[in-house]
Scaffold this motif. Structure first.
Motif, mmCIF file in Angstrom:
data_model
loop_
_atom_site.group_PDB
_atom_site.id
_atom_site.type_symbol
_atom_site.label_atom_id
_atom_site.label_comp_id
_atom_site.label_asym_id
_atom_site.label_seq_id
_atom_site.Cartn_x
_atom_site.Cartn_y
_atom_site.Cartn_z
ATOM 1 N N ARG A 190 6.598 -5.493 0.308
ATOM 2 C CA ARG A 190 7.078 -4.695 -0.916
ATOM 3 C C ARG A 190 6.010 -4.194 -1.846
ATOM 4 O O ARG A 190 5.249 -4.706 -2.012
ATOM 5 N N GLY A 191 6.198 -3.049 -1.956
ATOM 6 C CA GLY A 191 5.268 -2.122 -3.008
ATOM 7 C C GLY A 191 3.890 -1.775 -2.302
ATOM 8 O O GLY A 191 3.120 -1.190 -2.879
ATOM 9 N N MET A 192 3.694 -2.068 -0.936
ATOM 10 C CA MET A 192 2.594 -1.880 -0.254
ATOM 11 C C MET A 192 2.788 -0.543 0.617
ATOM 12 O O MET A 192 3.860 -0.342 1.260
ATOM 13 N N ASP A 193 1.700 0.145 1.191
ATOM 14 C CA ASP A 193 1.855 1.398 1.798
ATOM 15 C C ASP A 193 1.431 0.704 3.400
ATOM 16 O O ASP A 193 0.575 1.053 3.828
ATOM 17 N N PHE A 194 2.638 0.088 4.058
ATOM 18 C CA PHE A 194 2.390 -0.277 5.335
ATOM 19 C C PHE A 194 2.799 0.657 6.355
ATOM 20 O O PHE A 194 3.459 1.756 5.914
ATOM 21 N N LYS A 195 2.300 0.445 7.436
ATOM 22 C CA LYS A 195 2.591 1.422 8.711
ATOM 23 C C LYS A 195 3.935 0.596 9.391
ATOM 24 O O LYS A 195 3.732 -0.381 10.024
ATOM 25 N N ALA A 196 4.898 1.408 9.238
ATOM 26 C CA ALA A 196 6.288 1.024 9.944
ATOM 27 C C ALA A 196 6.234 1.121 11.268
ATOM 28 O O ALA A 196 5.227 1.795 11.940
ATOM 29 N N LEU A 197 7.038 0.203 12.048
ATOM 30 C CA LEU A 197 7.075 0.324 13.528
ATOM 31 C C LEU A 197 7.699 1.682 13.845
ATOM 32 O O LEU A 197 8.638 2.160 13.300
ATOM 33 N N ASP A 198 7.181 2.248 14.799
ATOM 34 C CA ASP A 198 7.346 3.648 15.175
ATOM 35 C C ASP A 198 8.761 3.787 15.835
ATOM 36 O O ASP A 198 9.099 2.817 16.819
ATOM 37 N N PRO A 199 9.525 4.770 15.330
ATOM 38 C CA PRO A 199 11.008 4.838 16.080
ATOM 39 C C PRO A 199 11.120 4.820 17.596
ATOM 40 O O PRO A 199 12.088 4.195 18.096
ATOM 41 N N SER A 200 9.920 5.399 18.087
ATOM 42 C CA SER A 200 10.066 5.600 19.585
ATOM 43 C C SER A 200 9.848 4.125 20.157
ATOM 44 O O SER A 200 10.641 3.824 21.130
#
Length: 214
Positions: free
Chosen positions: A190-200
């Motif tokens: 929370r509050g961090m600029d993380f790399k989300a799991l790609d929708p693909s």
């Protein structure tokens, strides 16, 4: 699996969850289908750390309590999963801290409570629905699960704890541990600029493992 082995497995799994702090005191409950279509259920007021295989509540295939101690007051919740999900062979409910904390945040996502941060969260849980706050033991919890029309293998009771069904007691426990670990990750990020799991990747996992994600 024989009933004796199932009784032992339920108690072993519950003790493991308790020993690692995933539930505490007399919180949490677990149930599993027997070969004759009945249920074995943790007793009311019992501790996951001290379950006795011989004292588990025993129900017959018609839902009658026929042996053992009085069952958990959350039986309506367990029954709702068995009645709506034919593939459910076990149900486990914990009061695990990180998932409860996540449920109390004002921006908690009702439709996708556990964010798809890892492939395993998607694979083991599907889409987790956040349900409102209920008084413990309220039959309305079971009604809420029935209202989902079997679309979710796991739900989160706000301010209370997760409930997960699985094909076996081991599978249900593995999945609820994944839920708690992913909730912990979500709080850490929370509050961090993380790399989300790609929708693909989400789509690929959903397709490969035939996950309910709609």
């Amino acid at each position: 699996m024989t009933e004796t082995k199932l009784r032992e497995d339920i108690c072993t799994l519950a003790a493991s969850l308790f020993d690692r702090g995933l539930t505490h005191g007399s919180t949490g409950n677990i149930s599993a289908r027997t070969e004759d279509g009945g249920l074995l259920v943790s007793p009311t007021g019992s501790s996951f750390g001290r379950l006795d295989p011989a004292r588990l509540s025993r129900f017959d295939a018609l839902g009658h309590h026929i042996a053992g101690d009085a069952p958990t007051k959350e039986m309506p919740l367990h029954s709702a999963f068995y009645d709506t999900r034919s593939q459910a062979g076990a149900v486990v409910h914990l009061h695990s801290c990180h998932s409860v904390a996540l449920s109390m945040l004002p921006d908690a996502d009702e439709d996708t409570f556990i964010p798809p941060l890892t492939p395993y969260a998607v694979m083991q849980l599907g889409r987790v629905r956040l349900l409102p706050v209920f008084v413990p033991g309220d039959p309305a919890m079971g009604d809420a699960v029935r209202g989902l029309a079997s679309r979710h293998a796991a739900v989160m009771l706000s301010h209370h704890g997760p409930v997960v069904s699985g094909k076996t007691a081991q599978a249900a426990c593995n999945a609820i541990e994944e839920l708690e670990a992913t909730a912990k990750l979500a709080l850490m990020l929370r509050g961090m600029d993380f790399k989300a799991l790609d929708p693909s990747m989400i789509d690929a996992v959903v397709t490969k493992f035939d996950i309910d994600w709609d």
